[in-house]
Write a protein that holds these residues in place. Structure first.
Motif, short mmCIF file in Angstrom:
data_model
loop_
_atom_site.label_atom_id
_atom_site.label_comp_id
_atom_site.label_asym_id
_atom_site.label_seq_id
_atom_site.Cartn_x
_atom_site.Cartn_y
_atom_site.Cartn_z
N GLN A 159 0.76 -1.60 -0.08
CA GLN A 159 -0.02 0.05 -0.16
C GLN A 159 1.14 0.93 -0.41
O GLN A 159 0.77 2.29 -0.60
CB GLN A 159 -1.05 -0.15 1.07
N ILE B 224 2.40 1.51 -3.29
CA ILE B 224 0.87 2.04 -4.14
C ILE B 224 0.84 3.82 -3.80
O ILE B 224 0.78 5.22 -5.28
CB ILE B 224 -0.22 1.86 -3.94
N ASP B 225 0.59 4.18 -2.86
CA ASP B 225 0.39 5.05 -2.90
C ASP B 225 1.73 6.67 -3.18
O ASP B 225 1.66 7.51 -3.61
CB ASP B 225 0.37 5.55 -1.39
N SER B 226 2.60 5.92 -3.17
CA SER B 226 4.53 6.74 -3.66
C SER B 226 3.96 6.70 -5.51
O SER B 226 3.77 8.09 -5.70
CB SER B 226 5.30 5.91 -3.26
N LEU B 227 2.99 5.77 -6.08
CA LEU B 227 3.35 5.95 -7.08
C LEU B 227 2.15 7.00 -7.97
O LEU B 227 1.80 7.54 -8.41
CB LEU B 227 2.79 4.63 -7.59
N LYS B 228 0.79 6.33 -6.68
CA LYS B 228 0.02 7.45 -6.95
C LYS B 228 0.50 8.99 -6.44
O LYS B 228 -0.13 10.01 -7.64
CB LYS B 228 -1.31 7.50 -5.63
N ALA B 229 1.12 9.30 -5.86
CA ALA B 229 1.32 10.79 -5.77
C ALA B 229 2.09 11.35 -6.78
O ALA B 229 2.54 12.22 -7.57
CB ALA B 229 2.46 10.37 -4.57
N GLN B 230 3.03 10.33 -7.35
CA GLN B 230 4.07 10.78 -8.53
C GLN B 230 3.00 10.90 -9.72
O GLN B 230 3.08 11.79 -10.69
CB GLN B 230 4.79 9.56 -8.58
N LEU B 231 1.99 9.98 -9.25
CA LEU B 231 1.07 10.27 -10.90
C LEU B 231 0.15 11.54 -10.77
O LEU B 231 0.56 12.30 -11.81
CB LEU B 231 0.45 9.27 -11.57
N ALA B 232 0.27 11.88 -9.65
CA ALA B 232 -0.75 12.82 -9.27
C ALA B 232 0.41 14.25 -10.20
O ALA B 232 -0.19 15.64 -10.92
CB ALA B 232 -1.05 13.21 -8.33
N GLU C 259 -0.14 14.50 -13.60
CA GLU C 259 -1.41 14.87 -13.89
C GLU C 259 -1.66 16.43 -13.95
O GLU C 259 -1.87 17.23 -14.62
CB GLU C 259 -2.57 14.31 -13.68
#
Length: 115
Positions: free
Chosen positions: A54, A57-65, A68
């Protein structure tokens, strides 16, 4: 998030079936009693793995944000031929080597991403 109880029951069922097939029903029943006693250990192991994933996943979501929002762009590790041509065209006559400059930037970015 994965349901630990459901996953534990699946593992327990498989363990029972393997034990019963190999040693018989009585041994399988005894084995299951011990299996239930180890449930806390299974849960700790399961949750620590899930928490680790998790966090990833959170780190990857932050990078994706950041991508974006336009704060980051994705580039290949190796510059494409078009990228090299553009760099040489843009800095024609300058005393730099765009390819090695690009590689150094990628390496620095990778080192910083692991901090």
């Amino acid at each position: 998030m994965i349901d630990f109880e459901n996953e534990f029951l699946k593992i327990k069922k498989i363990a029972y079936q393997l034990t019963e097939k190999t040693y018989g029903k009585l041994v399988a029943e005894l084995h299951m009693a011990g299996f239930d006693q180890q449930k806390e250990l299974f849960e700790m192991f399961f949750k620590s793995g899930a928490e680790s994933k998790q966090a990833e996943i959170d780190s990857l979501k932050a990078q994706l944000a950041k991508v974006e929002r336009g704060e980051l762009v994705l580039v290949p590790k190796e510059p494409t031929e078009d990228m090299i041509k553009h760099a040489y065209g843009t800095y024609e006559g300058a005393n730099i080597l765009p390819y090695s400059f690009y590689k150094a930037m990628i390496e620095a970015a990778q080192e910083n991403s692991h901090e």
